[in-house]
Scaffold this active site. Structure first.
Site, mmCIF file in Angstrom:
data_model
loop_
_atom_site.group_PDB
_atom_site.id
_atom_site.type_symbol
_atom_site.label_atom_id
_atom_site.label_comp_id
_atom_site.label_asym_id
_atom_site.label_seq_id
_atom_site.Cartn_x
_atom_site.Cartn_y
_atom_site.Cartn_z
ATOM 1 N N ASP A 153 66.450 84.491 85.014
ATOM 2 C CA ASP A 153 66.170 83.381 85.915
ATOM 3 C C ASP A 153 67.480 82.733 86.369
ATOM 4 O O ASP A 153 68.320 82.372 85.547
ATOM 5 C CB ASP A 153 65.291 82.361 85.179
ATOM 6 C CG ASP A 153 64.909 81.183 86.035
ATOM 7 O OD1 ASP A 153 64.243 81.391 87.067
ATOM 8 O OD2 ASP A 153 65.282 80.046 85.683
ATOM 9 N N GLU A 183 67.728 87.328 89.144
ATOM 10 C CA GLU A 183 67.153 86.619 90.286
ATOM 11 C C GLU A 183 68.311 86.059 91.127
ATOM 12 O O GLU A 183 68.706 84.914 90.987
ATOM 13 C CB GLU A 183 66.244 85.475 89.816
ATOM 14 C CG GLU A 183 65.573 84.751 90.980
ATOM 15 C CD GLU A 183 65.071 83.370 90.603
ATOM 16 O OE1 GLU A 183 64.326 82.786 91.408
ATOM 17 O OE2 GLU A 183 65.433 82.859 89.518
#
Length: 221
Positions: A153, A183
């Site tokens: 993330d 990400e």
């Protein structure tokens, strides 16, 4: 979930990526309380063990979401900081700017770094060696447990090549085939030199796909 794996396998699926599963008070679980425990509402660690065994028996790999940029107000080390203030042993785990910390009163500004200013998501201070070791240990722990990789993330918000290079080294030392995907919303060349991530979530491709396939009827291509 495990009882649906036969159907999932019949579709030709060979990998599943899960959004965060670790213990949290938030429904989406990006507010991690305990990185070593699967949320009891999802069945705990035993449920993940069962799912991994059943998925692997069908040739399906499982990738978990690694939320390592920030924790939550319920994370033990941050809770200790709230309770002990400047005397906390975990003072250097975060980025306090004044005391006492204002973690809940929305009428006052947060006086510590938080993800996009969301005081519920205190940012880790990854310059602190103990924090780096903690996060690397979490990564290693679940690879040893049997997961097949990490979806990271907002990893660009840990703006530190050495951190991710060591992350990769430790993960791959346990499972050379483990998949590491970041990400990354912008240009990803920096992270795809072979020493950090195996891939990124291709938002550059996603945007034109959405524009073409999901555009309103009156929108031109």
């Amino acid at each position: 979930m495990a009882d649906k794996l036969d159907y999932i396998a019949s579709l030709g699926v060979n990998a599943i990526y899960f959004c965060p599963v670790f213990q949290s008070a938030a429904n989406h679980r990006y507010h991690t309380h305990d990185y070593y425990q699967v949320d009891p509402m999802l069945g705990g660690n035993a449920a993940l063990r069962h799912l991994l065994d059943e998925a692997h028996a069908r040739g399906i790999r499982v990738v978990l979401d690694g939320v390592f940029n920030h924790a939550s107000r319920g994370f033990f080390q941050f809770n200790d900081l709230l309770e002990q203030g400047e005397g906390s042993a975990y003072r250097d785990w975060f980025h306090p700017s004044a005391w006492p910390l204002n973690a809940y009163d929305e009428s006052k500004p947060a006086n510590y770094a938080a993800w996009w200013g969301n005081r519920a998501l205190p940012k880790f201070n990854t310059d602190t060696p103990a924090v780096r070791e903690f996060l690397w240990d979490v990564a290693e722990h679940w690879i040893r447990f049997g997961i097949d990789g990490w979806r990271l993330d907002v990893p660009n918000e840990i703006d530190d090549d050495a951190f991710w290079q060591e992350f990769r080294r430790r993960v791959k030392a346990i499972n050379p085939d483990a998949y590491i995907v970041g990400e990354i919303w912008g240009d990803a060349h920096r992270w795809l030199a072979g020493d950090q991530f195996d891939a990124v979530m291709n938002y550059h491709f996603t945007r034109p796909c959405l524009a073409f396939l999901a555009r309103a009827p009156w929108t031109t291509p």
